[in-house]
Scaffold this motif. Sequence first.
Motif, PDB file in Angstrom:
ATOM      1  N   ASP A 229      -8.200 -17.591   4.085  1.00  0.00           N
ATOM      2  CA  ASP A 229      -8.896 -17.377   5.344  1.00  0.00           C
ATOM      3  C   ASP A 229      -9.348 -15.931   5.467  1.00  0.00           C
ATOM      4  O   ASP A 229      -8.779 -15.027   4.837  1.00  0.00           O
ATOM      5  N   PRO A 230     -10.359 -15.658   6.299  1.00  0.00           N
ATOM      6  CA  PRO A 230     -10.789 -14.280   6.508  1.00  0.00           C
ATOM      7  C   PRO A 230      -9.625 -13.401   6.968  1.00  0.00           C
ATOM      8  O   PRO A 230      -8.865 -13.774   7.862  1.00  0.00           O
ATOM      9  N   GLY A 231      -9.486 -12.261   6.331  1.00  0.00           N
ATOM     10  CA  GLY A 231      -8.399 -11.348   6.645  1.00  0.00           C
ATOM     11  C   GLY A 231      -7.171 -11.510   5.785  1.00  0.00           C
ATOM     12  O   GLY A 231      -6.263 -10.677   5.844  1.00  0.00           O
ATOM     13  N   ASP A 232      -7.110 -12.566   4.976  1.00  0.00           N
ATOM     14  CA  ASP A 232      -5.998 -12.689   4.047  1.00  0.00           C
ATOM     15  C   ASP A 232      -6.046 -11.550   3.031  1.00  0.00           C
ATOM     16  O   ASP A 232      -7.112 -11.056   2.673  1.00  0.00           O
ATOM     17  N   VAL A 233      -4.865 -11.144   2.558  1.00  0.00           N
ATOM     18  CA  VAL A 233      -4.740 -10.006   1.654  1.00  0.00           C
ATOM     19  C   VAL A 233      -4.094 -10.476   0.353  1.00  0.00           C
ATOM     20  O   VAL A 233      -3.101 -11.214   0.375  1.00  0.00           O
ATOM     21  N   LEU A 234      -4.672 -10.043  -0.762  1.00  0.00           N
ATOM     22  CA  LEU A 234      -4.101 -10.334  -2.069  1.00  0.00           C
ATOM     23  C   LEU A 234      -3.833  -9.021  -2.795  1.00  0.00           C
ATOM     24  O   LEU A 234      -4.747  -8.211  -2.974  1.00  0.00           O
ATOM     25  N   LEU A 235      -2.586  -8.804  -3.190  1.00  0.00           N
ATOM     26  CA  LEU A 235      -2.219  -7.656  -4.002  1.00  0.00           C
ATOM     27  C   LEU A 235      -2.304  -8.057  -5.467  1.00  0.00           C
ATOM     28  O   LEU A 235      -1.874  -9.156  -5.838  1.00  0.00           O
ATOM     29  N   THR A 236      -2.851  -7.165  -6.301  1.00  0.00           N
ATOM     30  CA  THR A 236      -3.288  -7.573  -7.632  1.00  0.00           C
ATOM     31  C   THR A 236      -2.410  -7.070  -8.774  1.00  0.00           C
ATOM     32  O   THR A 236      -2.791  -7.172  -9.940  1.00  0.00           O
ATOM     33  N   GLY A 237      -1.225  -6.544  -8.471  1.00  0.00           N
ATOM     34  CA  GLY A 237      -0.341  -6.093  -9.529  1.00  0.00           C
ATOM     35  C   GLY A 237      -0.375  -4.589  -9.709  1.00  0.00           C
ATOM     36  O   GLY A 237      -1.240  -3.904  -9.162  1.00  0.00           O
ATOM     37  N   THR A 238       0.568  -4.079 -10.491  1.00  0.00           N
ATOM     38  CA  THR A 238       0.745  -2.634 -10.623  1.00  0.00           C
ATOM     39  C   THR A 238       0.672  -2.204 -12.081  1.00  0.00           C
ATOM     40  O   THR A 238       1.068  -2.966 -12.977  1.00  0.00           O
ATOM     41  N   PRO A 239       0.174  -1.003 -12.354  1.00  0.00           N
ATOM     42  CA  PRO A 239       0.220  -0.473 -13.716  1.00  0.00           C
ATOM     43  C   PRO A 239       1.620  -0.005 -14.097  1.00  0.00           C
ATOM     44  O   PRO A 239       2.560  -0.062 -13.302  1.00  0.00           O
ATOM     45  N   ALA A 240       1.752   0.475 -15.332  1.00  0.00           N
ATOM     46  CA  ALA A 240       3.041   0.939 -15.830  1.00  0.00           C
ATOM     47  C   ALA A 240       3.488   2.186 -15.077  1.00  0.00           C
ATOM     48  O   ALA A 240       2.684   2.894 -14.469  1.00  0.00           O
ATOM     49  N   GLY A 241       4.817   2.437 -15.128  1.00  0.00           N
ATOM     50  CA  GLY A 241       5.365   3.653 -14.546  1.00  0.00           C
ATOM     51  C   GLY A 241       6.326   3.431 -13.407  1.00  0.00           C
ATOM     52  O   GLY A 241       6.652   4.363 -12.676  1.00  0.00           O
ATOM     53  N   ILE A 242       6.804   2.205 -13.227  1.00  0.00           N
ATOM     54  CA  ILE A 242       7.734   1.941 -12.131  1.00  0.00           C
ATOM     55  C   ILE A 242       9.060   2.671 -12.377  1.00  0.00           C
ATOM     56  O   ILE A 242       9.438   2.967 -13.518  1.00  0.00           O
ATOM     57  N   GLY A 243       9.763   2.942 -11.302  1.00  0.00           N
ATOM     58  CA  GLY A 243      11.040   3.628 -11.419  1.00  0.00           C
ATOM     59  C   GLY A 243      12.100   2.812 -12.122  1.00  0.00           C
ATOM     60  O   GLY A 243      12.985   3.358 -12.788  1.00  0.00           O
ATOM     61  N   ASP A 244      12.023   1.503 -11.993  1.00  0.00           N
ATOM     62  CA  ASP A 244      13.059   0.632 -12.537  1.00  0.00           C
ATOM     63  C   ASP A 244      13.087   0.641 -14.058  1.00  0.00           C
ATOM     64  O   ASP A 244      14.125   0.342 -14.657  1.00  0.00           O
ATOM     65  N   SER A 245      11.969   0.993 -14.696  1.00  0.00           N
ATOM     66  CA  SER A 245      11.897   0.966 -16.153  1.00  0.00           C
ATOM     67  C   SER A 245      12.213   2.313 -16.789  1.00  0.00           C
ATOM     68  O   SER A 245      12.168   2.441 -18.010  1.00  0.00           O
ATOM     69  N   ARG A 246      12.514   3.326 -15.970  1.00  0.00           N
ATOM     70  CA  ARG A 246      12.850   4.640 -16.510  1.00  0.00           C
ATOM     71  C   ARG A 246      14.331   4.693 -16.876  1.00  0.00           C
ATOM     72  O   ARG A 246      15.137   3.895 -16.392  1.00  0.00           O
TER      73      ARG A 246
END
Length: 274
Positions: A229-246
């Motif tokens: 519907d109009p106004g719905d939001v889709l987040l498309t993922g993140t590049p490398a570099g998250i804190g959890d993988s350090r």
Amino acid sequence: MRLVTFRGEGGTRAGRVDGESVTPLDAPDVGTLLAAGPDWRERAAAAAGRPVPLAELDLAPVVPHPSKIICVGLNYTPHIAETGLDTPEYPTLFAKFARSLVGPSDPIMLPEASAAMDWEAELAVVVGRTVRGADRGEARAAIAGYTVANDVSARDFQRRTTQWLQGKTFDSTTPLGPALVTGDEVADAADLEVTCAVDGEVMQRGRTSTMLFPPEEIVAYVSGIVTLDPGDVLLTGTPAGIGDSRVPPVRLRPGHLVTTEIEGLGVLRNRCSK
């Protein structure tokens, strides 16, 4: 065109960004403007109210109350590699709820329950028309514009089960904004730099051109499952570099300043708080 939602006496208001000023629109927020009809762009362009300085405004999430926030995980190959997970054949979907959203300079409220809060800079897509069962061309036409998000995640809760939702939608943890930017201003977000810095140290740097599933493919795929519907939001993922993988993992703490930026779309600056 760039559109914002700003706070004022009695609530919020949508506005059109004109350089360093904002012209108020006849809608309480950008999501409501989009939902009012397919001529939203013409109505926004025709508004001629008294402009106010952009720098003086308290910006809310650009779409404060989307009916759906649907997110894609594992969408950049380097990020998939850092997690050690397999490359997905189809988009990996999970959801958030509207109470998770905060504005571009609001605090990120770190939940007491989690000891493993992490950052994820992301391109967000805002839907501009009702779409169901779309092909990629129809999906591209249904995108109103793009904005910046950070999918701040509670990794400990995320890993409690194979379903990620519980680690992704704590209240007041997901910055969204500062503006909805129409595709003609950013070449449909096909090749934009995405960065995230914590206290000035760049943690993530990637480009939207390296997505496994680009925005129009995500919209088409999701619209085959549920009507958007109009106004719905889709987040498309993140590049490398998250804190959890350090090594060792790096966690967000109270006082950290998270700066999320996407080329051509704007910057989020959010201080972490309890």
